[in-house]
Design a protein around this motif. Structure first.
Motif, PDB file in Angstrom:
ATOM      1  N   GLY A 281       0.808  -1.213   0.000  1.00 38.24           N
ATOM      2  CA  GLY A 281       0.000   0.000   0.000  1.00 38.24           C
ATOM      3  C   GLY A 281       0.840   1.261   0.000  1.00 38.24           C
ATOM      4  O   GLY A 281       1.984   1.283  -0.460  1.00 38.24           O
ATOM      5  N   VAL A 282       0.264   2.318   0.562  1.00 37.02           N
ATOM      6  CA  VAL A 282       0.884   3.647   0.518  1.00 37.02           C
ATOM      7  C   VAL A 282       2.040   3.750   1.505  1.00 37.02           C
ATOM      8  O   VAL A 282       1.939   3.328   2.658  1.00 37.02           O
ATOM      9  N   LEU A 283       3.147   4.326   1.018  1.00 34.52           N
ATOM     10  CA  LEU A 283       4.321   4.590   1.850  1.00 34.52           C
ATOM     11  C   LEU A 283       4.598   6.085   1.770  1.00 34.52           C
ATOM     12  O   LEU A 283       5.132   6.589   0.783  1.00 34.52           O
ATOM     13  N   GLY A 284       4.195   6.803   2.813  1.00 33.81           N
ATOM     14  CA  GLY A 284       4.363   8.249   2.847  1.00 33.81           C
ATOM     15  C   GLY A 284       5.751   8.664   3.302  1.00 33.81           C
ATOM     16  O   GLY A 284       6.594   7.821   3.647  1.00 33.81           O
ATOM     17  N   VAL A 285       5.987   9.965   3.343  1.00 36.33           N
ATOM     18  CA  VAL A 285       7.313  10.477   3.695  1.00 36.33           C
ATOM     19  C   VAL A 285       7.713  10.065   5.106  1.00 36.33           C
ATOM     20  O   VAL A 285       8.840   9.601   5.335  1.00 36.33           O
ATOM     21  N   ARG A 286       6.814  10.213   6.053  1.00 30.56           N
ATOM     22  CA  ARG A 286       7.162   9.848   7.436  1.00 30.56           C
ATOM     23  C   ARG A 286       7.358   8.343   7.580  1.00 30.56           C
ATOM     24  O   ARG A 286       8.182   7.897   8.378  1.00 30.56           O
ATOM     25  N   ASP A 287       6.616   7.556   6.814  1.00 29.66           N
ATOM     26  CA  ASP A 287       6.839   6.105   6.801  1.00 29.66           C
ATOM     27  C   ASP A 287       8.239   5.799   6.272  1.00 29.66           C
ATOM     28  O   ASP A 287       8.935   4.922   6.792  1.00 29.66           O
TER      29      ASP A 287
END
Length: 308
Positions: free
Chosen positions: A291-297
């Motif tokens: 799924g989604v991997l954001g900047v903080r992740d």
């Protein structure tokens, strides 16, 4: 066999983001094949060829034409799709690579004609959506060689919504549409997983010097927003409230540009090398990132503190 990967295909490995992925993969002992429309190896903006370039297999292929790269897919553990465009007129890329600030600003301001005219699909549609969807379809349809037993990830470099109204709403819409369609394709294939990497402002002080100043400014803004108590009315939450309460939609499926501005002020930028590192770590089958991997992740994945 390594739990990360033995060999990957990078779509657009001679580009800004793709080259960072290649460097990070090679540093982990991963074999890399890159395809691009030119097939040319990566060069720095000054025309230099780094030593790592010799360790990549550079292939000419059309991401929109699976027949041009179908022979590569069975032998790779993963595909990383880094091709895309921020503007419909793709000439801005050359301006950024050359450090032409004025030319880049003109592109952002919409000066110059779009080379795709009439009823032809836009660069957004072809690069951000079609190339990724066709590549994913070909990947899951390929039969991996017997040595590949782990779930194979398809990693799509998407984007955080931070550019509007300066950047057309079609940019983020084609990115989100591609994420959705890729997930639909992968859903029926348990031996594959989709990872949708959403970087914010991507910077590199040496390769793209013009990104350093805005990156410093927005990093400071994100730090201040993170440090302030929630009861203090900071610009980002105010813009987000206005974007959801006063003028909620830019189109029938995209929030107001005010929410994009709120994201810009509160999301830290990411160094190109850190982005490449996070992408390579997401290949690890033991982490099973989906799924989604954001900047903080991504910052957490590579071991950076939120304030570091």
């Amino acid at each position: 066999m390594s739990v990360i990967a033995q060999k990957i295909l990078v779509v657009g490995g001679n580009g800004f983001v793709g080259s960072a992925v290649c460097r990070a993969a090679l540093s982990r002992g991963i074999e890399v094949t890159s395809i691009s429309s030119s097939g040319k190896p990566y060069k720095t903006p000054k025309g230099h060829t780094p030593a790592w370039v010799e360790r990549v297999e550079w292939r000419k292929a059309d991401a929109l034409n699976p027949a041009s790269y179908a022979d590569i897919l069975p032998g790779v553990n993963a595909v990383v799709h880094t091709v895309g465009t921020l503007l419909d007129n793709t000439s801005y890329k050359q301006n950024m690579q050359q450090g032409d600030v004025l030319g880049t600003l003109k592109s952002l301001a919409g000066q110059g004609n779009n080379p795709l005219a009439g009823n032809q699909p836009s660069a957004y549609d072809m690069l951000n959506y079609e190339s990724a969807v066709r590549m994913c379809g070909a990947f899951v349809a390929s039969k991996p060689i017997p040595e590949i037993t782990h779930v194979r990830p398809f990693i799509y470099v998407s984007a955080e919504d931070i550019g509007r109204p300066l950047v057309s709403v079609r940019y983020i819409e084609t990115k989100r549409d591609a994420e959705k369609r890729i997930e639909e394709i992968i859903r029926g294939h348990p031996q594959y997983r989709g990872v949708y990497v959403r970087p914010s402002l991507i910077y590199h002080p040496h390769i793209r010097p013009m990104t350093s100043l805005p990156a410093t400014m927005f990093d400071l803004s994100a730090r201040i927003h993170d440090a302030m108590p929630s009861y203090i009315p900071m610009p980002s939450p105010v813009l987000r409230w206005l974007g959801t309460s006063v003028c909620p939609y830019a189109t029938d499926k995209t929030p107001s540009a005010l929410t994009s501005m709120a994201n810009l002020l509160s999301t830290p930028p990411i160094h190109a090398d850190h982005l490449g590192e996070a992408i390579c770590l997401s290949l690890d089958s033991t982490k099973d990132i989906r799924g989604v991997l954001g900047v903080r992740d991504m910052r957490e994945l590579i071991g950076l503190s939120q304030g570091g």
